[in-house]
Design an enzyme around this catalytic site. Structure first.
Site, PDB file in Angstrom:
ATOM      1  CG  HIS A 204     -69.863  97.223  -6.412  1.00  0.00           C
ATOM      2  ND1 HIS A 204     -68.125  97.212  -6.130  1.00  0.00           N
ATOM      3  CD2 HIS A 204     -69.885  98.108  -5.079  1.00  0.00           C
ATOM      4  CE1 HIS A 204     -67.323  97.709  -5.145  1.00  0.00           C
ATOM      5  NE2 HIS A 204     -68.539  98.071  -4.560  1.00  0.00           N
TER       6      HIS A 204
ATOM      7  CD  GLU B  72     -68.870  95.203 -11.889  1.00  0.00           C
ATOM      8  OE1 GLU B  72     -67.567  95.859 -12.891  1.00  0.00           O
ATOM      9  OE2 GLU B  72     -68.768  96.029 -10.488  1.00  0.00           O
TER      10      GLU B  72
ATOM     11  CB  CYS C 126     -63.528  96.688  -7.209  1.00  0.00           C
ATOM     12  SG  CYS C 126     -64.737  95.728  -6.210  1.00  0.00           S
TER      13      CYS C 126
ATOM     14  CB  CYS D 286     -67.111  93.070  -8.832  1.00  0.00           C
ATOM     15  SG  CYS D 286     -68.020  94.459  -7.675  1.00  0.00           S
TER      16      CYS D 286
END
Length: 154
Positions: free
Chosen positions: A51, A53, A81, A84
């Site tokens: 992801h 992040e 999410c 993250c």
């Protein structure tokens, strides 16, 4: 428009236009200066943890040569999410700016509500079986670490 969020949006677009992953970008800044930028690379790398992040945190830590980003801020195009959010917390980022919400991204297929429900105790894990094994052996590992005189807590 906030210039750092604008850069996060541009990073997200560059990623999804190359089919690297979903429409997510993240920027990490220190004292207003861009330190790291990343976009979602789940499809590019076949890594479900890739992801924006997470990748931005990895890049910022490598650049600053530290795991402690408490003097930095993160700009994410979407509310992080649970994975993250945890990484943001563990890296000690002092401020999180985000664009769209978890409800916004759920509308286009990125729905993390099951994970939020599991974490809040509203539902049980149904995707996988979770089995506790070798607890005593693993407790021994923790005791060895705890007794280590030169350990570094993070």
């Amino acid at each position: 428009m906030n210039l750092l969020m604008k850069k996060a949006i541009e990073e997200a677009k560059s990623g999804f236009n190359r089919d690297d992953g979903g429409p997510f970008g993240a920027i990490i800044a220190k004292d207003g200066v861009l330190i790291a930028k990343a976009h979602n690379e789940v499809l590019k790398t076949n890594d479900p943890t890739a992801h924006a992040e997470i990748l931005a945190i990895r890049k910022a830590c490598a650049h600053l040569k530290t795991y402690d980003l408490s003097d930095c801020e993160i700009y994410s195009t979407s509310e992080p999410c649970p994975m993250c959010f945890s990484a943001i917390h563990w890296s000690r980022l002092k401020k999180l700016y985000f664009g769209t919400t978890r409800d916004d991204v759920a509308l286009i297929g990125f729905d993390d509500s099951l994970i939020y429900d599991i974490l809040s105790g509203k539902t049980q894990v149904v995707q996988m079986e979770s089995i506790n094994v070798e607890r005593d052996s693993c407790l021994g590992l923790l005791a060895e670490w705890d007794a280590k005189p030169d350990k570094v807590l993070y």
